[in-house]
Scaffold this motif. Structure first.
Motif, PDB file in Angstrom:
ATOM      1  N   TYR A 265       6.206  -6.361  18.153  1.00 56.14           N
ATOM      2  CA  TYR A 265       5.512  -7.535  18.652  1.00 56.14           C
ATOM      3  C   TYR A 265       4.605  -7.118  19.797  1.00 56.14           C
ATOM      4  CZ  TYR A 265       8.527 -10.271  15.701  1.00 56.14           C
ATOM      5  OH  TYR A 265       9.149 -10.800  14.605  1.00 56.14           O
ATOM      6  N   LEU A 266       3.336  -7.477  19.679  1.00 58.22           N
ATOM      7  CA  LEU A 266       2.335  -7.044  20.643  1.00 58.22           C
ATOM      8  C   LEU A 266       1.881  -8.213  21.511  1.00 58.22           C
ATOM      9  CD1 LEU A 266       0.140  -5.051  18.100  1.00 58.22           C
ATOM     10  CD2 LEU A 266       1.929  -4.139  19.572  1.00 58.22           C
ATOM     11  N   SER A 267       1.521  -7.910  22.741  1.00 58.25           N
ATOM     12  CA  SER A 267       0.961  -8.937  23.621  1.00 58.25           C
ATOM     13  C   SER A 267      -0.501  -9.160  23.250  1.00 58.25           C
ATOM     14  CB  SER A 267       1.077  -8.492  25.080  1.00 58.25           C
ATOM     15  OG  SER A 267       0.201  -7.404  25.317  1.00 58.25           O
ATOM     16  N   VAL A 268      -1.075 -10.200  23.795  1.00 59.37           N
ATOM     17  CA  VAL A 268      -2.482 -10.517  23.523  1.00 59.37           C
ATOM     18  C   VAL A 268      -3.373  -9.356  23.986  1.00 59.37           C
ATOM     19  CG1 VAL A 268      -4.371 -12.080  24.132  1.00 59.37           C
ATOM     20  CG2 VAL A 268      -2.116 -12.997  23.589  1.00 59.37           C
ATOM     21  N   ASP A 269      -3.065  -8.795  25.132  1.00 60.76           N
ATOM     22  CA  ASP A 269      -3.864  -7.673  25.645  1.00 60.76           C
ATOM     23  C   ASP A 269      -3.757  -6.444  24.742  1.00 60.76           C
ATOM     24  OD1 ASP A 269      -4.809  -9.100  27.843  1.00 60.76           O
ATOM     25  OD2 ASP A 269      -3.043  -8.570  29.048  1.00 60.76           O
ATOM     26  N   GLN A 270      -2.581  -6.181  24.201  1.00 56.32           N
ATOM     27  CA  GLN A 270      -2.406  -5.047  23.295  1.00 56.32           C
ATOM     28  C   GLN A 270      -3.188  -5.253  22.004  1.00 56.32           C
ATOM     29  OE1 GLN A 270       1.884  -5.189  23.208  1.00 56.32           O
ATOM     30  NE2 GLN A 270       2.035  -3.249  24.342  1.00 56.32           N
TER      31      GLN A 270
ATOM     32  N   ILE B 153      -4.146 -16.438  12.865  1.00 58.19           N
ATOM     33  CA  ILE B 153      -3.255 -15.290  12.874  1.00 58.19           C
ATOM     34  C   ILE B 153      -1.851 -15.794  13.226  1.00 58.19           C
ATOM     35  CG2 ILE B 153      -3.621 -14.706  15.315  1.00 58.19           C
ATOM     36  CD1 ILE B 153      -3.693 -11.743  14.402  1.00 58.19           C
ATOM     37  N   ARG B 154      -0.845 -15.128  12.632  1.00 57.30           N
ATOM     38  CA  ARG B 154       0.540 -15.509  12.930  1.00 57.30           C
ATOM     39  C   ARG B 154       0.904 -15.055  14.339  1.00 57.30           C
ATOM     40  NH1 ARG B 154       4.291 -12.656  10.355  1.00 57.30           N
ATOM     41  NH2 ARG B 154       2.846 -11.149   9.513  1.00 57.30           N
ATOM     42  N   TYR B 155       1.722 -15.857  15.019  1.00 58.96           N
ATOM     43  CA  TYR B 155       2.183 -15.472  16.343  1.00 58.96           C
ATOM     44  C   TYR B 155       3.560 -16.068  16.597  1.00 58.96           C
ATOM     45  CZ  TYR B 155       0.762 -20.147  17.871  1.00 58.96           C
ATOM     46  OH  TYR B 155       0.626 -21.502  18.008  1.00 58.96           O
ATOM     47  N   VAL B 156       4.211 -15.564  17.633  1.00 54.26           N
ATOM     48  CA  VAL B 156       5.547 -16.018  18.010  1.00 54.26           C
ATOM     49  C   VAL B 156       5.504 -16.385  19.490  1.00 54.26           C
ATOM     50  CG1 VAL B 156       7.960 -15.334  18.263  1.00 54.26           C
ATOM     51  CG2 VAL B 156       6.620 -14.459  16.352  1.00 54.26           C
TER      52      VAL B 156
ATOM     53  N   ARG C   4       7.187 -18.824  27.494  1.00 48.74           N
ATOM     54  CA  ARG C   4       5.761 -19.080  27.701  1.00 48.74           C
ATOM     55  C   ARG C   4       4.897 -17.915  27.256  1.00 48.74           C
ATOM     56  NH1 ARG C   4       3.770 -18.119  33.563  1.00 48.74           N
ATOM     57  NH2 ARG C   4       4.796 -16.143  33.995  1.00 48.74           N
ATOM     58  N   HIS C   5       5.534 -16.864  26.750  1.00 47.22           N
ATOM     59  CA  HIS C   5       4.814 -15.679  26.296  1.00 47.22           C
ATOM     60  C   HIS C   5       4.450 -15.796  24.818  1.00 47.22           C
ATOM     61  CE1 HIS C   5       5.789 -13.664  30.034  1.00 47.22           C
ATOM     62  NE2 HIS C   5       7.035 -14.099  29.883  1.00 47.22           N
TER      63      HIS C   5
END
Length: 70
Positions: free
Chosen positions: A5-10, A31-34, A38-39
């Motif tokens: 799982y990557l952060s938005v910045d990554q 795009i799929r996200y989790v 709050r992250h």
């Protein structure tokens, strides 16, 4: 659960863009996200799927044969 799982910045660094672009993808649900508290995290497989679906393959132009007029 082998997906990273990557952060938005990554994701932005991986795509070579600013952080604004992945955030826009998330907002538009392209795009799929989790959400973890709050992250926001994006599965690596979702990034690969997005790249695959956005890839435009080149077309092959037919080579025209020049014919002489009679």
């Amino acid at each position: 659960m082998t997906d990273r799982y990557l952060s938005v910045d990554q994701v932005a660094e991986l795509l070579g863009t600013t952080a604004r672009f992945p955030r826009r993808l998330i907002e538009e649900r392209r795009i799929r996200y989790v959400k973890v508290g709050r992250h926001v995290r994006i599965p690596e497989s979702a990034v690969e799927e997005f790249i695959q679906s956005s890839t435009v393959e080149p077309i092959r132009l037919r080579r025209t044969v020049l014919r002489r007029a009679a």
